[in-house]
Design a protein around this motif. Structure first.
Motif, PDB file in Angstrom:
ATOM      1  N   LEU A 109      27.279 -40.303   9.370  1.00  0.00           N
ATOM      2  CA  LEU A 109      26.095 -39.564   8.883  1.00  0.00           C
ATOM      3  C   LEU A 109      25.249 -39.056  10.049  1.00  0.00           C
ATOM      4  O   LEU A 109      24.738 -37.940  10.026  1.00  0.00           O
ATOM      5  CB  LEU A 109      25.232 -40.460   7.999  1.00  0.00           C
ATOM      6  CG  LEU A 109      25.783 -40.750   6.614  1.00  0.00           C
ATOM      7  CD1 LEU A 109      24.837 -41.672   5.865  1.00  0.00           C
ATOM      8  CD2 LEU A 109      25.984 -39.461   5.829  1.00  0.00           C
ATOM      9  N   ARG A 110      25.101 -39.902  11.077  1.00  0.00           N
ATOM     10  CA  ARG A 110      24.309 -39.475  12.243  1.00  0.00           C
ATOM     11  C   ARG A 110      24.957 -38.263  12.900  1.00  0.00           C
ATOM     12  O   ARG A 110      24.283 -37.314  13.279  1.00  0.00           O
ATOM     13  CB  ARG A 110      24.184 -40.634  13.253  1.00  0.00           C
ATOM     14  CG  ARG A 110      23.220 -41.721  12.800  1.00  0.00           C
ATOM     15  CD  ARG A 110      22.920 -42.698  13.917  1.00  0.00           C
ATOM     16  NE  ARG A 110      24.045 -43.547  14.238  1.00  0.00           N
ATOM     17  CZ  ARG A 110      24.205 -44.804  13.803  1.00  0.00           C
ATOM     18  NH1 ARG A 110      23.282 -45.354  13.044  1.00  0.00           N
ATOM     19  NH2 ARG A 110      25.256 -45.509  14.148  1.00  0.00           N
ATOM     20  N   LYS A 111      26.291 -38.286  13.004  1.00  0.00           N
ATOM     21  CA  LYS A 111      27.014 -37.159  13.626  1.00  0.00           C
ATOM     22  C   LYS A 111      26.817 -35.895  12.806  1.00  0.00           C
ATOM     23  O   LYS A 111      26.634 -34.807  13.347  1.00  0.00           O
ATOM     24  CB  LYS A 111      28.511 -37.487  13.718  1.00  0.00           C
ATOM     25  CG  LYS A 111      28.849 -38.287  14.942  1.00  0.00           C
ATOM     26  CD  LYS A 111      30.270 -37.982  15.432  1.00  0.00           C
ATOM     27  CE  LYS A 111      30.606 -38.830  16.632  1.00  0.00           C
ATOM     28  NZ  LYS A 111      31.459 -39.975  16.300  1.00  0.00           N
ATOM     29  N   GLU A 112      26.881 -36.024  11.493  1.00  0.00           N
ATOM     30  CA  GLU A 112      26.770 -34.842  10.621  1.00  0.00           C
ATOM     31  C   GLU A 112      25.351 -34.283  10.573  1.00  0.00           C
ATOM     32  O   GLU A 112      25.150 -33.095  10.420  1.00  0.00           O
ATOM     33  CB  GLU A 112      27.214 -35.213   9.193  1.00  0.00           C
ATOM     34  CG  GLU A 112      28.704 -35.366   9.071  1.00  0.00           C
ATOM     35  CD  GLU A 112      29.122 -36.041   7.759  1.00  0.00           C
ATOM     36  OE1 GLU A 112      30.308 -36.307   7.615  1.00  0.00           O
ATOM     37  OE2 GLU A 112      28.229 -36.321   6.913  1.00  0.00           O
ATOM     38  N   ASN A 113      24.381 -35.173  10.691  1.00  0.00           N
ATOM     39  CA  ASN A 113      22.988 -34.748  10.514  1.00  0.00           C
ATOM     40  C   ASN A 113      22.267 -34.330  11.781  1.00  0.00           C
ATOM     41  O   ASN A 113      21.245 -33.672  11.722  1.00  0.00           O
ATOM     42  CB  ASN A 113      22.182 -35.861   9.844  1.00  0.00           C
ATOM     43  CG  ASN A 113      22.468 -35.910   8.370  1.00  0.00           C
ATOM     44  OD1 ASN A 113      21.933 -35.127   7.609  1.00  0.00           O
ATOM     45  ND2 ASN A 113      23.368 -36.792   7.981  1.00  0.00           N
ATOM     46  N   PHE A 114      22.770 -34.759  12.907  1.00  0.00           N
ATOM     47  CA  PHE A 114      22.058 -34.457  14.148  1.00  0.00           C
ATOM     48  C   PHE A 114      22.990 -33.808  15.168  1.00  0.00           C
ATOM     49  O   PHE A 114      24.115 -34.254  15.358  1.00  0.00           O
ATOM     50  CB  PHE A 114      21.483 -35.741  14.760  1.00  0.00           C
ATOM     51  CG  PHE A 114      20.473 -36.402  13.879  1.00  0.00           C
ATOM     52  CD1 PHE A 114      19.213 -35.857  13.717  1.00  0.00           C
ATOM     53  CD2 PHE A 114      20.794 -37.559  13.188  1.00  0.00           C
ATOM     54  CE1 PHE A 114      18.277 -36.470  12.899  1.00  0.00           C
ATOM     55  CE2 PHE A 114      19.866 -38.175  12.370  1.00  0.00           C
ATOM     56  CZ  PHE A 114      18.602 -37.625  12.215  1.00  0.00           C
ATOM     57  N   ASP A 115      22.488 -32.766  15.834  1.00  0.00           N
ATOM     58  CA  ASP A 115      23.279 -32.109  16.877  1.00  0.00           C
ATOM     59  C   ASP A 115      23.330 -32.994  18.114  1.00  0.00           C
ATOM     60  O   ASP A 115      22.404 -33.749  18.385  1.00  0.00           O
ATOM     61  CB  ASP A 115      22.613 -30.794  17.287  1.00  0.00           C
ATOM     62  CG  ASP A 115      22.713 -29.760  16.181  1.00  0.00           C
ATOM     63  OD1 ASP A 115      23.632 -29.893  15.353  1.00  0.00           O
ATOM     64  OD2 ASP A 115      21.864 -28.847  16.150  1.00  0.00           O
ATOM     65  N   THR A 116      24.392 -32.843  18.878  1.00  0.00           N
ATOM     66  CA  THR A 116      24.490 -33.533  20.166  1.00  0.00           C
ATOM     67  C   THR A 116      23.484 -32.878  21.127  1.00  0.00           C
ATOM     68  O   THR A 116      23.304 -31.675  21.100  1.00  0.00           O
ATOM     69  CB  THR A 116      25.920 -33.378  20.716  1.00  0.00           C
ATOM     70  OG1 THR A 116      26.795 -33.900  19.742  1.00  0.00           O
ATOM     71  CG2 THR A 116      26.106 -34.115  22.028  1.00  0.00           C
ATOM     72  N   ILE A 117      22.838 -33.696  21.925  1.00  0.00           N
ATOM     73  CA  ILE A 117      21.859 -33.169  22.881  1.00  0.00           C
ATOM     74  C   ILE A 117      22.582 -32.670  24.137  1.00  0.00           C
ATOM     75  O   ILE A 117      23.247 -33.447  24.822  1.00  0.00           O
ATOM     76  CB  ILE A 117      20.869 -34.289  23.329  1.00  0.00           C
ATOM     77  CG1 ILE A 117      20.248 -35.003  22.129  1.00  0.00           C
ATOM     78  CG2 ILE A 117      19.829 -33.758  24.308  1.00  0.00           C
ATOM     79  CD1 ILE A 117      19.277 -34.205  21.356  1.00  0.00           C
ATOM     80  N   GLN A 118      22.434 -31.390  24.419  1.00  0.00           N
ATOM     81  CA  GLN A 118      23.001 -30.828  25.654  1.00  0.00           C
ATOM     82  C   GLN A 118      21.956 -31.025  26.746  1.00  0.00           C
ATOM     83  O   GLN A 118      20.869 -30.452  26.661  1.00  0.00           O
ATOM     84  CB  GLN A 118      23.266 -29.329  25.485  1.00  0.00           C
ATOM     85  CG  GLN A 118      24.265 -28.981  24.413  1.00  0.00           C
ATOM     86  CD  GLN A 118      25.710 -29.151  24.884  1.00  0.00           C
ATOM     87  OE1 GLN A 118      25.965 -29.343  26.075  1.00  0.00           O
ATOM     88  NE2 GLN A 118      26.631 -29.109  23.942  1.00  0.00           N
ATOM     89  N   LEU A 119      22.271 -31.846  27.724  1.00  0.00           N
ATOM     90  CA  LEU A 119      21.291 -32.185  28.746  1.00  0.00           C
ATOM     91  C   LEU A 119      21.738 -31.691  30.128  1.00  0.00           C
ATOM     92  O   LEU A 119      22.898 -31.856  30.495  1.00  0.00           O
ATOM     93  CB  LEU A 119      21.119 -33.697  28.742  1.00  0.00           C
ATOM     94  CG  LEU A 119      20.017 -34.280  29.607  1.00  0.00           C
ATOM     95  CD1 LEU A 119      19.356 -35.456  28.889  1.00  0.00           C
ATOM     96  CD2 LEU A 119      20.535 -34.780  30.934  1.00  0.00           C
TER      97      LEU A 119
END
Ligand code: CTP
Length: 460
Positions: free
Chosen positions: A126-136
């Motif tokens: 769910l976390r993967k589906e709901n939140f984008d990966t942070i490009q840092l």
């Protein structure tokens, strides 16, 4: 005779989903009274679960709202399960079959039952589906850059593949040997113009202020090694700019995010050693021996090292007043400083920093009922001892962790961004202002002293 059958189960229950509900319903069906242990956020972090999105309070509330749950407790430490079995006279311990075997040792206290897990759903998914990966993006090739990149690999929602440094050759060399950093930039505007949403800044201290300001104005979240700025008002200016631009600005003071450090603060808050009257912390490093350039050393021991002792002093005692400096210098900059500050209720803070003297990096927090000793290096807090007049009452708290502790900070930074939060409870903007007050005041006094000296020379 006992008539009610009590069942207990534990979990994080982040973003409560159907898999959780089905497990809890089936657990309840095993008896009459269902107790659910929800893991506390600090406990989760200490066992390596770094990406939990919801606070303990929120997760407890969600479980309490389920009508087949009779009691909710919070799980805060490793051996709590066995303690709970005895305290609540538990008949059955139920848990999903992803844990088969892991809790067999509890058969000594109760009957352990592994229940089938629901396929195809998990909080992680769910976390993967709901939140984008942070490009840092990484700014600079500083002391902690490599460690930061290595540690970020343990935080699943962060992706790093870009670096900026004005030194073209250094960037080229770095990207060539790194198997993580693919893109190198020597132009800051171009770097900020890529898809990155956040930056980590680790450069020489004088450059921080301008680099942060530009990043904020470009709408990027910023994590920067402390001090964020070297002159009075600049930090407050950056913090209000971040607020205006709705981005997160956080000091990269890794200690503030360590599970043991947060446990220490919670214990003090609970009054474990009574009223705290004194905090002493030392941090020294002979950078010269490790071939640091003169320009780095000239920033002075207070600017380079005081943030960490100030973090401990400020987090425990609050705002510093009447700060006195006992500095020792060489070639125009301080190589040692003993910083004494006064605080609410007459408490005293003693911070010791040095780049020209070596000392033991311990911390001692003294209270009206006892004291806490954090062994060196206290800023990588893993273990701390609580001591009382009565030796038998001593306690030891131990939170071992892998790596050098940066992953907890990176996880908090990424998680705040994902949740749309602009402040960390572990290091608030007012904590940051309080911590930096010491070095900003020192710099201000130095500037005034130099002015007076020049004036005297002119007059002579
Ligand atoms: N559970 C389940 N079915 C799922 C997910 C979880 O039966 N699809 C059970 C677990 O076995 C455990 C309880 O729910 O007994 C709480 O699990 P928790 O670790 O909080 O949930 P997960 O979704 O597995 O979380 P994560 O992905 O963060 O590991």
């Amino acid at each position: 005779m006992k008539t009610k059958k009590t069942i207990i189960t534990y979990g994080t229950y982040d973003m409560l989903h159907v898999g959780h509900m089905r497990l809890l319903e089936r657990a309840k069906a095993l008896g009459d009274y269902l107790i659910v242990g929800v893991t506390d956020e600090n406990y989760d972090r200490s066992r390596g679960k770094l990406n939990v999105v919801e606070s303990t309070k929120k997760r407890v509330k969600s479980i309490e709202a389920l009508d087949f749950v009779d009691k909710v407790i919070v799980e805060t430490h490793k051996n709590q399960k066995a303690e709970d079995m005895v305290e609540y006279d538990v008949d059955i311990f139920a848990i999903g079959d992803d844990w088969v075997g892991a809790f067999d040792y509890l058969n000594e206290y109760t009957h352990v039952e592994y229940l089938a897990r629901t396929e195809g759903i998990s909080s992680t998914k769910l976390r993967k589906e709901n939140f984008d990966t942070i490009q840092l993006g990484i700014v600079g090739l500083g002391r902690d850059t490599q460690a930061f990149i290595d540690e970020a690999a343990f935080v699943s929602n962060v992706k790093i593949n870009r670096i900026y440094s004005p030194d073209f050759l250094a960037v080229k060399k770095y990207t060539k040997k790194s198997n993580v950093i693919k893109y190198g930039h020597d132009n800051y505007d171009d770097f900020l113009d890529t898809g990155i949403v956040a930056v980590y800044i680790d450069t020489e201290l004088e450059a921080h202020y301008n680099l942060i300001k530009k990043a904020i104005l470009a709408g990027k979240h910023v994590l920067c090694e402390n001090p964020l700025a070297l002159h009075k008002n600049e930090l407050k200016e950056l913090l209000s700019l971040a607020k205006e631009e709705k981005v997160l600005l956080l000091s990269a003071l890794k200690t503030a995010f360590l599970p043991a450090f947060n446990q220490l603060l919670a214990e003090l808050e609970d009054g474990i050693i009574g009223e705290v009257k004194e905090v002493r912390a030392t941090r020294t490093s002979l950078f010269k021996e490790q071939d640091y350039p003169d320009s780095f050393m000239e920033q002075g021991a207070t600017n380079i090292l005081s943030s960490y002792p100030s973090l401990l002093v400020n987090k425990i005692l609050g705002k510093s007043k009447d700060i006195t400096f006992f500095d020792q210098g060489s070639e125009g900059y301080d190589v040692s400083n003993l910083i004494v500050s006064k605080h609410k209720g007459g408490a005293v803070g003693v911070s010791r920093v040095a780049t020209g003297i070596k000392s033991e990096g311990t911390a001692v927090i003294s209270g009206t009922k006892g004291y806490i000793h954090i062994p060196a290096p206290w800023w990588l807090t893993k273990k701390f001892y609580v001591r009382f007049e009565d030796k038998h009452k001593s306690q030891t708290f131990n939170y071992e962790f892998d790596g050098d502790g940066l992953r907890y900070m990176i996880a908090e930074f990424a998680s705040l961004i994902q949740r749309g939060k602009r402040k960390s409870k572990m290091l608030t903007p007012s904590d940051m202002v309080g911590i930096n007050r010491v070095l900003l005041e020192y710099n201000e006094r130095k500037i005034n002293e130099n002015k007076k000296q020049k004036q005297k020379e002119k007059e002579a």
